[in-house]
Structure formats: structure tokens, C-alpha cells
Design a protein around this motif. Sequence first.
Motif, PDB file in Angstrom:
ATOM      1  N   LYS A  53     -14.516  51.172  30.232  1.00 51.49           N
ATOM      2  CA  LYS A  53     -15.049  49.853  29.911  1.00 51.49           C
ATOM      3  C   LYS A  53     -14.038  49.026  29.116  1.00 51.49           C
ATOM      4  CE  LYS A  53     -19.908  51.283  29.860  1.00 51.49           C
ATOM      5  NZ  LYS A  53     -21.111  51.472  28.991  1.00 51.49           N
ATOM      6  N   LEU A  54     -13.300  49.693  28.232  1.00 50.58           N
ATOM      7  CA  LEU A  54     -12.278  49.002  27.453  1.00 50.58           C
ATOM      8  C   LEU A  54     -11.199  48.444  28.364  1.00 50.58           C
ATOM      9  CD1 LEU A  54     -11.039  48.213  24.727  1.00 50.58           C
ATOM     10  CD2 LEU A  54      -9.985  50.484  24.630  1.00 50.58           C
ATOM     11  N   MET A  55     -10.774  49.217  29.352  1.00 52.02           N
ATOM     12  CA  MET A  55      -9.767  48.737  30.294  1.00 52.02           C
ATOM     13  C   MET A  55     -10.301  47.586  31.140  1.00 52.02           C
ATOM     14  SD  MET A  55      -6.815  50.086  29.985  1.00 52.02           S
ATOM     15  CE  MET A  55      -6.130  49.481  31.520  1.00 52.02           C
ATOM     16  N   ASP A  56     -11.560  47.663  31.536  1.00 46.45           N
ATOM     17  CA  ASP A  56     -12.150  46.562  32.300  1.00 46.45           C
ATOM     18  C   ASP A  56     -12.175  45.287  31.459  1.00 46.45           C
ATOM     19  OD1 ASP A  56     -12.552  48.185  34.475  1.00 46.45           O
ATOM     20  OD2 ASP A  56     -14.665  48.605  34.029  1.00 46.45           O
ATOM     21  N   ALA A  57     -12.558  45.426  30.194  1.00 45.39           N
ATOM     22  CA  ALA A  57     -12.604  44.264  29.304  1.00 45.39           C
ATOM     23  C   ALA A  57     -11.204  43.696  29.089  1.00 45.39           C
ATOM     24  CB  ALA A  57     -13.223  44.659  27.964  1.00 45.39           C
ATOM     25  N   TYR A  58     -10.231  44.590  28.977  1.00 47.57           N
ATOM     26  CA  TYR A  58      -8.840  44.161  28.791  1.00 47.57           C
ATOM     27  C   TYR A  58      -8.352  43.376  30.004  1.00 47.57           C
ATOM     28  CZ  TYR A  58      -3.751  44.595  28.454  1.00 47.57           C
ATOM     29  OH  TYR A  58      -2.410  44.328  28.414  1.00 47.57           O
ATOM     30  N   GLU A  59      -8.654  43.895  31.193  1.00 47.06           N
ATOM     31  CA  GLU A  59      -8.232  43.232  32.426  1.00 47.06           C
ATOM     32  C   GLU A  59      -8.788  41.813  32.508  1.00 47.06           C
ATOM     33  OE1 GLU A  59      -6.440  44.428  35.357  1.00 47.06           O
ATOM     34  OE2 GLU A  59      -5.653  45.643  33.744  1.00 47.06           O
ATOM     35  N   SER A  60     -10.073  41.681  32.215  1.00 43.50           N
ATOM     36  CA  SER A  60     -10.709  40.367  32.265  1.00 43.50           C
ATOM     37  C   SER A  60     -10.123  39.428  31.221  1.00 43.50           C
ATOM     38  CB  SER A  60     -12.220  40.529  32.032  1.00 43.50           C
ATOM     39  OG  SER A  60     -12.853  39.273  31.984  1.00 43.50           O
ATOM     40  N   CYS A  61      -9.868  39.959  30.054  1.00 39.64           N
ATOM     41  CA  CYS A  61      -9.344  39.159  28.946  1.00 39.64           C
ATOM     42  C   CYS A  61      -7.957  38.606  29.251  1.00 39.64           C
ATOM     43  CB  CYS A  61      -9.320  40.009  27.678  1.00 39.64           C
ATOM     44  SG  CYS A  61      -8.554  39.219  26.241  1.00 39.64           S
ATOM     45  N   ILE A  62      -7.031  39.458  29.706  1.00 44.14           N
ATOM     46  CA  ILE A  62      -5.663  38.979  29.911  1.00 44.14           C
ATOM     47  C   ILE A  62      -5.571  38.028  31.097  1.00 44.14           C
ATOM     48  CG2 ILE A  62      -4.592  40.988  28.833  1.00 44.14           C
ATOM     49  CD1 ILE A  62      -3.889  42.049  31.565  1.00 44.14           C
ATOM     50  N   SER A  63      -6.472  38.169  32.044  1.00 43.30           N
ATOM     51  CA  SER A  63      -6.470  37.241  33.163  1.00 43.30           C
ATOM     52  C   SER A  63      -6.724  35.819  32.667  1.00 43.30           C
ATOM     53  CB  SER A  63      -7.541  37.643  34.182  1.00 43.30           C
ATOM     54  OG  SER A  63      -7.584  36.730  35.257  1.00 43.30           O
ATOM     55  N   LYS A  64      -7.676  35.679  31.754  1.00 37.71           N
ATOM     56  CA  LYS A  64      -7.981  34.367  31.186  1.00 37.71           C
ATOM     57  C   LYS A  64      -6.851  33.872  30.282  1.00 37.71           C
ATOM     58  CE  LYS A  64     -12.935  35.379  31.222  1.00 37.71           C
ATOM     59  NZ  LYS A  64     -14.129  35.627  30.368  1.00 37.71           N
ATOM     60  N   LEU A  65      -6.303  34.781  29.504  1.00 29.63           N
ATOM     61  CA  LEU A  65      -5.236  34.396  28.588  1.00 29.63           C
ATOM     62  C   LEU A  65      -4.013  33.879  29.330  1.00 29.63           C
ATOM     63  CD1 LEU A  65      -5.329  37.253  25.929  1.00 29.63           C
ATOM     64  CD2 LEU A  65      -6.181  34.926  25.716  1.00 29.63           C
ATOM     65  N   ARG A  66      -3.660  34.534  30.382  1.00 32.89           N
ATOM     66  CA  ARG A  66      -2.462  34.159  31.120  1.00 32.89           C
ATOM     67  C   ARG A  66      -2.601  32.782  31.762  1.00 32.89           C
ATOM     68  NH1 ARG A  66      -1.208  40.104  33.736  1.00 32.89           N
ATOM     69  NH2 ARG A  66      -0.244  40.965  31.854  1.00 32.89           N
ATOM     70  N   LYS A  67      -3.772  32.501  32.251  1.00 35.28           N
ATOM     71  CA  LYS A  67      -3.998  31.168  32.815  1.00 35.28           C
ATOM     72  C   LYS A  67      -3.875  30.106  31.741  1.00 35.28           C
ATOM     73  CE  LYS A  67      -7.345  28.487  35.473  1.00 35.28           C
ATOM     74  NZ  LYS A  67      -8.677  28.504  36.150  1.00 35.28           N
ATOM     75  N   SER A  68      -4.445  30.384  30.576  1.00 33.81           N
ATOM     76  CA  SER A  68      -4.381  29.443  29.465  1.00 33.81           C
ATOM     77  C   SER A  68      -2.946  29.239  28.990  1.00 33.81           C
ATOM     78  CB  SER A  68      -5.248  29.955  28.303  1.00 33.81           C
ATOM     79  OG  SER A  68      -5.081  29.168  27.156  1.00 33.81           O
ATOM     80  N   GLN A  69      -2.190  30.339  28.902  1.00 35.82           N
ATOM     81  CA  GLN A  69      -0.806  30.266  28.435  1.00 35.82           C
ATOM     82  C   GLN A  69       0.074  29.502  29.407  1.00 35.82           C
ATOM     83  OE1 GLN A  69      -0.078  34.422  28.083  1.00 35.82           O
ATOM     84  NE2 GLN A  69      -1.307  34.642  26.230  1.00 35.82           N
ATOM     85  N   SER A  70      -0.142  29.734  30.689  1.00 35.24           N
ATOM     86  CA  SER A  70       0.645  29.038  31.702  1.00 35.24           C
ATOM     87  C   SER A  70       0.425  27.532  31.625  1.00 35.24           C
ATOM     88  CB  SER A  70       0.264  29.553  33.095  1.00 35.24           C
ATOM     89  OG  SER A  70       0.989  28.878  34.103  1.00 35.24           O
ATOM     90  N   ASN A  71      -0.840  27.134  31.471  1.00 30.24           N
ATOM     91  CA  ASN A  71      -1.143  25.706  31.363  1.00 30.24           C
ATOM     92  C   ASN A  71      -0.532  25.104  30.109  1.00 30.24           C
ATOM     93  OD1 ASN A  71      -2.638  25.775  33.727  1.00 30.24           O
ATOM     94  ND2 ASN A  71      -4.581  26.166  32.678  1.00 30.24           N
ATOM     95  N   ARG A  72      -0.579  25.876  29.028  1.00 25.32           N
ATOM     96  CA  ARG A  72      -0.038  25.357  27.779  1.00 25.32           C
ATOM     97  C   ARG A  72       1.471  25.182  27.865  1.00 25.32           C
ATOM     98  NH1 ARG A  72      -1.906  26.690  21.680  1.00 25.32           N
ATOM     99  NH2 ARG A  72      -0.431  25.323  20.638  1.00 25.32           N
ATOM    100  N   ARG A  73       2.138  26.114  28.494  1.00 27.65           N
ATOM    101  CA  ARG A  73       3.594  25.990  28.620  1.00 27.65           C
ATOM    102  C   ARG A  73       3.960  24.743  29.418  1.00 27.65           C
ATOM    103  NH1 ARG A  73       8.248  30.232  30.478  1.00 27.65           N
ATOM    104  NH2 ARG A  73       8.186  30.626  28.258  1.00 27.65           N
ATOM    105  N   LYS A  74       3.255  24.527  30.510  1.00 29.44           N
ATOM    106  CA  LYS A  74       3.552  23.350  31.332  1.00 29.44           C
ATOM    107  C   LYS A  74       3.377  22.060  30.536  1.00 29.44           C
ATOM    108  CE  LYS A  74       2.318  25.546  35.730  1.00 29.44           C
ATOM    109  NZ  LYS A  74       1.345  25.599  36.855  1.00 29.44           N
ATOM    110  N   MET A  75       2.320  22.003  29.734  1.00 22.41           N
ATOM    111  CA  MET A  75       2.079  20.821  28.919  1.00 22.41           C
ATOM    112  C   MET A  75       3.162  20.659  27.861  1.00 22.41           C
ATOM    113  SD  MET A  75      -0.588  19.179  29.981  1.00 22.41           S
ATOM    114  CE  MET A  75      -0.917  18.163  28.540  1.00 22.41           C
ATOM    115  N   SER A  76       3.578  21.770  27.255  1.00 23.98           N
ATOM    116  CA  SER A  76       4.564  21.724  26.173  1.00 23.98           C
ATOM    117  C   SER A  76       5.933  21.252  26.645  1.00 23.98           C
ATOM    118  CB  SER A  76       4.695  23.112  25.527  1.00 23.98           C
ATOM    119  OG  SER A  76       3.478  23.526  24.943  1.00 23.98           O
ATOM    120  N   LEU A  77       6.302  21.608  27.868  1.00 25.69           N
ATOM    121  CA  LEU A  77       7.646  21.319  28.361  1.00 25.69           C
ATOM    122  C   LEU A  77       7.746  20.002  29.130  1.00 25.69           C
ATOM    123  CD1 LEU A  77       8.743  24.895  29.538  1.00 25.69           C
ATOM    124  CD2 LEU A  77       9.341  23.730  27.415  1.00 25.69           C
TER     125      LEU A  77
END
Length: 477
Positions: free
Chosen positions: A378-402
Motif C-alpha cells: 500500500k505504501l508503494m501504491d501511495a508513493y506511485e500516485s504521489c510522485i505522478s502528481k508531483l512530477r506534473k506539478s514540477q514540470s508545469n512550474r519549470r516551464k513557467m519559471s523559465l
Amino acid sequence: MARPLRLGALALGLLAVSVALLPLVSSNGGYTHCEGVVKGWAASFAEREEKDGDKLSLKDLLFFLHIPRTGGRTYFHCFLKKIYTNAQECPRSYDKLRFDPSHPDCKLVVSHDDYSFISKLPSERTSVVTILRNPVDRVFSTYEFSVEVGARFLVHPNLTSAMIMTSRVLPKSRAVSTLDIWPWKYLVPWMREDLFARRDARGIDKVRSSKRVNAYDVEDMVMPLHQYINDPVAHEIIHNGATFQITGLTNNSYFNGAHEVRHCVRKHPDLGHFVLQVAKSRLDRMLYVGLTEDHEESARLFAHMVGAQVLSQSGTMNLDINKDQPSRNDSRSSMLDPEDGETNEHMNSTHGWQNNGAVNMTDTTKDDHGRGNMTVGKLMDAYESCISKLRKSQSNRRKMSLKKVEEANFSKEARRQVPEAVLEQIVSLNRLDMELYEHAKKIFTQEHLMLKGQHSMDTQHTQLSDQKVCSSIICFN
């Protein structure tokens, strides 16, 4: 374009800080003196620290020594925040100046502070974990993040306006700012000043370079990578940063003699052998050592070697390692396609490896502790879901920053255009980190084999238990 000559108040301040950080070795500060300094430091720490002990058992306090640009913030938010409660996290993680050691019941510290920080902790009751990354990729990522965060200030008309805004906002915020955290509290202002100087020189309205060049050499917009790695600030903070962080010898150290030891090693590179041995020894004694590049296996090992023990100690799970393995048939939506550099910032690796960078992830995930019978699966499932959202957020933020320096379009493909001579120089400047990384890979292989062996033993134990039960039934009948 010639490098801008203007040095503002901030640049002068940074220069003063850099000078202050460089120790002044005594007049006899030649090789003999430095050899004595480095050997004396190595010997004193060898005598003071534990040689053995059960390194595989989680102690009362977990210290996540977060080496910048290795993906540690992902582990913090997507693993540790799910198995530790807010009350168990020591206050003000990532903020050395405001760290509050008066909470003896806290169980988790996550920080960019170097190993010397353990002097503030009950070292005999503390387990240490860390993640290492290929040093060349880590230098690239450090450069990229310095540009990304520095570029966020370009929404202001000038540097003075940006600094005034920062001075007003930060004191009112209860959150920990990037500008509070080592090493960004040095690297971001340095890059920010340089970005404004280059923009002033080319004209504020110009957002494209005057020539089409590699993203890492857009000279009239951003400090080129080759210039970045040769600057005294980079020598002081970035190069061999993992080795100095693990040995407690950064310019953020609690050890008063750190500056002199570091200076001597830079002045006489062959003395780095003594520092490297201490770093290797410390890695050997850590509860867990992960690798950014081998993301999937690192996450699995972390869940089993660290997460399982945290959950077991907190009494929130009934662990069955074999049963709780994540399915190999999953779509792996959070595991990135190495070719998908357009949609996620993490794949900006020189070798096509995964780059889990440390960026602000606030409010993109919630604490998931206290959900009942949490298991490793369950911890691995939660981790998988979490990083998927984080990566999308980070990618968008980088594009905005640059957006204000859009020619600095960092990507895996762009890294391939960096001259071989620059890559070779990065390797040379980080020779201690290169060797330490090879040692970390050996430890990682050992961890994998240990876990595999544990799985085999658990399977055999289960089979033997089943046989005994069956035998007793037969005998009873």
C-alpha cells in the motif's frame, strides 16, 4: 557577449561571503601543514564514531541526509510524510538556523544540513539514510535549478525591486523558503544577480537570444554552464558536494575546522583520499543508501528497508513482504518514459537517467499516515500516485519559471550538445564524488541482495510453518 561588469550590492556581499568562507591557512600552510590538518581530522572522527552495530535496524530517530538534486524531497513527501505523523517530524526541517532541538519526542529529521548536524542529535539513537546521484548529472541539475529559481524573480523590473519584495515577504511567511535552505541560499542570489545583469545588458524586452546556441551556453541570457562550473562559488559549494556533505565539511558545517580541511583538500587534491575514506565508511554504516538513477528499485528498497520498520514500530501494520510486493503488471504511470523530456523535468539526464530534483512540493500531497493497516504494498501504491502528481506539478512550474529565459530550454537532448571538454572538466572537478558514487552503487547492490535473501528466508519460513501445521493435523487425526 562580454560578461557584464556591473557588480551590485548583492554581488559584493556574495563576494565577501565567499572570501569569508575560504579559510586562511597559516603561513606554513603548505603541503605538510595541510597533510597534518586532514589526517588529524580523519583520525579524530575515526576514533569517535561507532565501528559496528546493527545498521539494518531502525533506531529511535531517522535522519534523512538530503544531498541536493537527488530526489530527496520526493521521498520526503511521498514516503516519509505518509508513515510519520506531523508530531513525529522534528520542527523546521530544511532550516538549520531555526531548527528546534527542544522536542525530544520527534522521530524524523530531513535536511540539507551535512553530517556534522548529527552533533545536534542523539547520535547513538539515530539512523542515517541518504540518496546519491551520478555527479555529472547532479552538477547539471544544480545549474538548471539555480537558473530556474533565479529566473522567477525576472517578473520584477529590476534587481532592487526583486530584493525589496523578498525582504518584505519572507519575514511574514511561516514556511521555509528556498532562500533559507543550503545551498540555494548562496546559489540562487548569485544566479539571480547574474540574470538581471544580463537582462539589463541586452534589454528588458528581449526574451530571445541573439544567436541559436546550446541551451547551456545562452551567454546573453544566462550564465553559461562552462562559466558556472569554474566560478569560485561552484568550487566552494557544488564540486564534490556529496563527499563534503557526508563528511560534514561543507560551508554549512557545525564543525569549526571544516573550512580549513576543505581548503587543504582543494589545494592538495591527493589529500582527498582521507576525506573519501571517511565518506565511504559513513555510507557503509547507513541504514539505507539509494541511487537517483535506479529509481524504481531504490523506491522499493526504501519501502522495505525503512518504511517497513517505521510502520512496524508504530504498530500500524502486519507486514507480509512477499504478499505486499507491487504488481509488475502495473501501468507504471509514474515511472517516466526516458524519451518524455517534454512533459517532465526529471528526465533531463545526461545519460537518459531519471532526475528526481528537489523543488517546492508544498500542498501537492497530504499526510497519509493513520490509515489503518498500512502495508509495504500500500505504501508503494501511495508513493506511485504521489510522485505522478508531483512530477506534473514540477514540470508545469519549470516551464513557467523559465519563460523569461526561454532559450535556456534544458532537456536531455540539450545536454548531449554540451561539449565533451565541459563534461570531462565536470568529472575532473568532482573526482571525489565520482569515486564515492561508485562505492554507493556497490552498497546499493548489497542492499538489493540482502532484501532478496530476506524474501527467500521468509518464504522458506512460511513453507516450514505450513508443513508443521500440516504434520500436526495428520498426527492429530
